[in-house]
Write a protein that holds these residues in place. Structure first.
Motif, PDB file in Angstrom:
ATOM      1  N   GLY A  11       0.857  -1.184   0.000  1.00 59.42           N
ATOM      2  CA  GLY A  11       0.000   0.000   0.000  1.00 59.42           C
ATOM      3  C   GLY A  11       0.886   1.225   0.000  1.00 59.42           C
ATOM      4  N   LEU A  12       0.278   2.407  -0.002  1.00 61.95           N
ATOM      5  CA  LEU A  12       1.069   3.641  -0.023  1.00 61.95           C
ATOM      6  C   LEU A  12       2.010   3.718   1.158  1.00 61.95           C
ATOM      7  CD1 LEU A  12      -1.670   6.194  -1.146  1.00 61.95           C
ATOM      8  CD2 LEU A  12       0.250   5.343  -2.510  1.00 61.95           C
ATOM      9  N   VAL A  26       5.701   6.360 -10.234  1.00 59.92           N
ATOM     10  CA  VAL A  26       4.760   7.414  -9.848  1.00 59.92           C
ATOM     11  C   VAL A  26       3.853   6.853  -8.760  1.00 59.92           C
ATOM     12  CG1 VAL A  26       4.811   8.501 -12.124  1.00 59.92           C
ATOM     13  CG2 VAL A  26       3.069   6.780 -11.626  1.00 59.92           C
ATOM     14  N   ARG A  27       3.227   7.756  -8.003  1.00 63.95           N
ATOM     15  CA  ARG A  27       2.318   7.341  -6.930  1.00 63.95           C
ATOM     16  C   ARG A  27       0.880   7.597  -7.351  1.00 63.95           C
ATOM     17  NH1 ARG A  27       4.190   7.628  -1.195  1.00 63.95           N
ATOM     18  NH2 ARG A  27       2.056   8.355  -0.826  1.00 63.95           N
ATOM     19  N   PRO A  28      -0.044   6.665  -7.061  1.00 63.70           N
ATOM     20  CA  PRO A  28      -1.438   6.864  -7.453  1.00 63.70           C
ATOM     21  C   PRO A  28      -2.073   8.116  -6.856  1.00 63.70           C
ATOM     22  CG  PRO A  28      -1.046   4.591  -6.774  1.00 63.70           C
ATOM     23  CD  PRO A  28       0.188   5.347  -6.427  1.00 63.70           C
ATOM     24  N   ASP A  29      -1.639   8.520  -5.683  1.00 68.48           N
ATOM     25  CA  ASP A  29      -2.234   9.675  -5.012  1.00 68.48           C
ATOM     26  C   ASP A  29      -1.636  10.994  -5.469  1.00 68.48           C
ATOM     27  OD1 ASP A  29       0.195   8.978  -3.846  1.00 68.48           O
ATOM     28  OD2 ASP A  29      -0.373   9.690  -1.855  1.00 68.48           O
ATOM     29  N   GLU A  30      -0.693  10.951  -6.402  1.00 68.33           N
ATOM     30  CA  GLU A  30      -0.041  12.189  -6.842  1.00 68.33           C
ATOM     31  C   GLU A  30      -0.225  12.463  -8.333  1.00 68.33           C
ATOM     32  OE1 GLU A  30       4.017  11.854  -5.646  1.00 68.33           O
ATOM     33  OE2 GLU A  30       3.586  12.128  -3.503  1.00 68.33           O
ATOM     34  N   GLY A  61       2.269  14.726 -17.176  1.00 66.51           N
ATOM     35  CA  GLY A  61       0.869  14.763 -17.567  1.00 66.51           C
ATOM     36  C   GLY A  61      -0.047  14.038 -16.605  1.00 66.51           C
ATOM     37  N   ASP A  62      -1.302  14.481 -16.589  1.00 66.29           N
ATOM     38  CA  ASP A  62      -2.321  13.853 -15.732  1.00 66.29           C
ATOM     39  C   ASP A  62      -2.937  12.684 -16.495  1.00 66.29           C
ATOM     40  OD1 ASP A  62      -1.947  15.640 -13.640  1.00 66.29           O
ATOM     41  OD2 ASP A  62      -3.379  17.084 -14.460  1.00 66.29           O
ATOM     42  N   TRP A  63      -2.209  11.577 -16.520  1.00 66.97           N
ATOM     43  CA  TRP A  63      -2.631  10.419 -17.290  1.00 66.97           C
ATOM     44  C   TRP A  63      -2.828   9.187 -16.410  1.00 66.97           C
ATOM     45  CZ3 TRP A  63      -4.715  11.485 -21.623  1.00 66.97           C
ATOM     46  CH2 TRP A  63      -4.266  12.569 -22.380  1.00 66.97           C
ATOM     47  N   GLY A  64      -3.150   9.394 -15.143  1.00 66.73           N
ATOM     48  CA  GLY A  64      -3.468   8.261 -14.291  1.00 66.73           C
ATOM     49  C   GLY A  64      -4.661   7.493 -14.834  1.00 66.73           C
ATOM     50  N   ILE A  65      -4.653   6.187 -14.596  1.00 64.92           N
ATOM     51  CA  ILE A  65      -5.679   5.295 -15.136  1.00 64.92           C
ATOM     52  C   ILE A  65      -6.730   4.991 -14.075  1.00 64.92           C
ATOM     53  CG2 ILE A  65      -6.121   3.016 -16.135  1.00 64.92           C
ATOM     54  CD1 ILE A  65      -3.125   2.993 -16.966  1.00 64.92           C
ATOM     55  N   ILE A  66      -7.990   5.199 -14.422  1.00 63.86           N
ATOM     56  CA  ILE A  66      -9.085   4.711 -13.584  1.00 63.86           C
ATOM     57  C   ILE A  66      -9.455   3.331 -14.111  1.00 63.86           C
ATOM     58  CG2 ILE A  66     -11.435   5.091 -12.759  1.00 63.86           C
ATOM     59  CD1 ILE A  66     -11.019   8.074 -13.250  1.00 63.86           C
ATOM     60  N   ARG A  99       8.711  -5.212  -9.681  1.00 63.15           N
ATOM     61  CA  ARG A  99       8.549  -3.774  -9.468  1.00 63.15           C
ATOM     62  C   ARG A  99       7.083  -3.448  -9.251  1.00 63.15           C
ATOM     63  NH1 ARG A  99       7.811   0.923 -12.252  1.00 63.15           N
ATOM     64  NH2 ARG A  99       7.841   0.025 -14.354  1.00 63.15           N
ATOM     65  N   VAL A 100       6.821  -2.534  -8.335  1.00 56.14           N
ATOM     66  CA  VAL A 100       5.465  -2.072  -8.053  1.00 56.14           C
ATOM     67  C   VAL A 100       5.084  -1.001  -9.072  1.00 56.14           C
ATOM     68  CG1 VAL A 100       4.017  -0.866  -6.366  1.00 56.14           C
ATOM     69  CG2 VAL A 100       5.610  -2.644  -5.609  1.00 56.14           C
ATOM     70  N   ILE A 101       3.843  -1.054  -9.533  1.00 57.67           N
ATOM     71  CA  ILE A 101       3.328  -0.134 -10.554  1.00 57.67           C
ATOM     72  C   ILE A 101       2.321   0.813  -9.907  1.00 57.67           C
ATOM     73  CG2 ILE A 101       2.207   0.040 -12.803  1.00 57.67           C
ATOM     74  CD1 ILE A 101       4.941  -1.430 -12.782  1.00 57.67           C
ATOM     75  N   GLY A 102       2.450   2.109 -10.209  1.00 59.10           N
ATOM     76  CA  GLY A 102       1.604   3.103  -9.554  1.00 59.10           C
ATOM     77  C   GLY A 102       0.736   3.922 -10.479  1.00 59.10           C
ATOM     78  N   SER A 103       0.477   3.454 -11.701  1.00 59.97           N
ATOM     79  CA  SER A 103      -0.253   4.279 -12.676  1.00 59.97           C
ATOM     80  C   SER A 103      -1.764   4.215 -12.542  1.00 59.97           C
ATOM     81  CB  SER A 103       0.145   3.873 -14.101  1.00 59.97           C
ATOM     82  OG  SER A 103      -0.040   2.490 -14.306  1.00 59.97           O
TER      83      SER A 103
END
Length: 497
Positions: A11-12, A26-30, A61-66, A99-103
């Protein structure tokens, strides 16, 4: 007196304790959200999510995935419990790395709250929608490409009930976006479908017509939504307890959403994104004007060979693809399929050798660390046969060439769907047309010629040009006779000499 041992979960809060080389880029919360993805399965998380994380890290860029789970709650629950983090273990023949993925900035469950998904598709922040929902979720006829509007799809498109199907979610979301004039959008299919962007476009057009949605909303969609083709490639086997154990050893924390994949990965994308996109090329993606040749290369040479190997291996009692490839004669048989059939059926991308690509494919399949099960590859055969094998046969016949090795693969499928391996072990028939296959087989004798006739009558799989080709029919029947009388292992050993 003993006390329970507490195992820390990913988790975070666990990021700082991870080995430096295993921490997310990258972090999901950022990161802001710019992509909605339908399908939270292992392939998306090992492929597009990794490319997108590297693209955000390199290009911003703001390209986080929902990430949206259409039906099952399993992965959704595990991801939510881990603050949307998960790990990918890359398995080489000798070494591995994790590796942990945060996208993934958020995860959602469509069946629980479809209205939220419709609203997300209409949100101007969202500029790209990607899909990995498997062939059958598109509800398209694999031969004609026409919409198969079953009861659920029809209800989604003609009533006001909350949508329950992928076509329903997409159509409702696009109509809501049109009503809000929320800006251009790209629908990017990442499923193994021929011309997957064109087929997705066809799905939307057919859905709009079926639901009677005409006029301004449909015009807005036609003007503001693009459907680029893409080609994706990475072998991602189903996670096992060993997958989770390997991740835990590497990370020092428990990851219930851990997945594993081979080292090789490729993504070819037609560059048509009116609302913008991540810098995927900085993560190694190939941006192109035409993905068609790359798509055929992969569907026929990798996926077609994979299916042939899975059916023959399963019949011979082999659990994994690597074990099936090690059967005497199997590699030689598949090299003939590649060189004599696939390589003669189409023109590859400039500078690419189909035979050389096939060599790489066989080396990937031989990786003993990738425990890809033959039964898993054999699933949904009626949805896969056209683009993986039948198009090769049709193109060869149009060029007045035979299709000796591709028809072996079709015969292996026909032997597989009869339900037993060569040693009598039951084989699963996990296919959307399972009932039709069983009915066809129940109404005929077990003689190979009769089985071929019965299965070729499934016109949603086998096109008329193939069914009426006497040479193709004879070749399939000859191979099925060999497989039935002698078994797959013996037939392959003889063929591969």
């Amino acid at each position: 007196m003993t006390s329970a041992v507490s195992v820390k979960r990913l988790g975070l809060g666990a990021i700082a304790s991870l080995p430096i080389e295993s921490r997310p880029l990258v972090r999901p919360d950022e990161i802001g959200s710019g992509i909605v993805h339908l399908g939270l399965g292992a392939f998306h998380r090992a492929h597009q999510a990794v490319f997108t994380e590297e693209a955000i890290s390199a290009g911003g860029g703001d390209w986080g995935i929902i990430g949206v789970a259409p039906r099952s709650t399993g992965v959704f629950d595990r991801m939510r419990a881990q603050d949307n983090l998960f790990s990918v273990t890359t398995l080489g023949a000798q070494t591995s790395r994790t590796r942990v993925i945060g996208s993934l900035s958020e995860v959602r469950h469509a069946a629980s709250d479809p209205a939220v998904i419709v609203a997300l598709l209409a949100d101007p922040r969202i500029r790209v929608v990607t899909l990995t929902v498997t062939e059958k979720a598109y509800q398209l006829d694999p031969v004609t490409g026409e919409l198969l509007a079953d009861e659920a799809v029809a209800a989604d498109l003609t009533t006001d009930r909350p949508p329950q199907t992928v076509p329903g979610l997409l159509i409702r979301g696009l109509l809501a976006r049109a009503a809000a004039d929320a800006g251009p959008l790209t629908l990017l299919s990442c499923d193994n479908l021929p011309s997957n962007g064109r087929r997705t476009h066809g799905l939307i057009d057919a859905g709009l017509a079926f639901g009677g949605f005409t006029g301004a909303p449909a015009d807005w969609i036609h003007r503001h939504v693009t459907f680029p083709n893409s080609m994706v490639d990475r072998i991602v086997p189903a996670a096992t307890p060993e997958t989770l154990a390997t991740a835990a050893r590497a990370l020092g924390v428990e990851d219930q959403a851990a997945i594993a994949a081979e080292p090789y990965t490729q993504w070819v994308i037609e560059d048509r994104f009116p609302g913008g996109r991540p810098a995927w090329e900085q993560a190694g993606a190939i941006m192109t004007d035409d993905a068609g040749q790359w798509e055929r290369l992969k569907l026929r040479t990798l996926n077609g060979v994979h299916s042939a190997l899975a059916y023959l291996g399963a019949l011979a009692g082999q659990e994994t693809v690597a074990e099936a490839l090690a059967l005497p004669g199997m590699e030689g048989t598949l090299r003939k399929l590649i060189a004599e059939d696939i390589a003669e059926s189409f023109r590859p991308p400039e500078g690419v050798s189909i035979v050389g690509y096939g060599d790489d494919v066989l080396a990937r399949f031989a990786n003993p660390a990738i425990l890809y099960r033959t039964h898993q590859v054999a699933m949904d055969g009626t949805q896969k046969l056209p683009q993986r094998l039948l198009h090769t046969i049709l193109d060869l016949r149009a060029a007045k060439r035979d299709a000796r090795w591709a028809t072996l693969a079709v015969a292996a499928w026909m032997r597989f769907v009869q339900g037993t391996a060569d040693d009598g072990t039951p084989l699963p028939l996990n296919d959307p047309l399972a009932d039709r296959i069983r009915t066809a087989l129940a109404d005929t004798s077990s003689e190979p010629a009769a089985v071929v006739d019965a299965l070729l009558r499934i016109d949603s799989v086998f096109p008329a040009a193939l069914v009426t080709d006497d040479e193709v029919r004879a070749s399939i029947t000859s191979w099925l006779t060999d497989l039935t009388r002698h078994g797959a292992a013996a037939a392959v050993e003889a063929a591969g000499r």
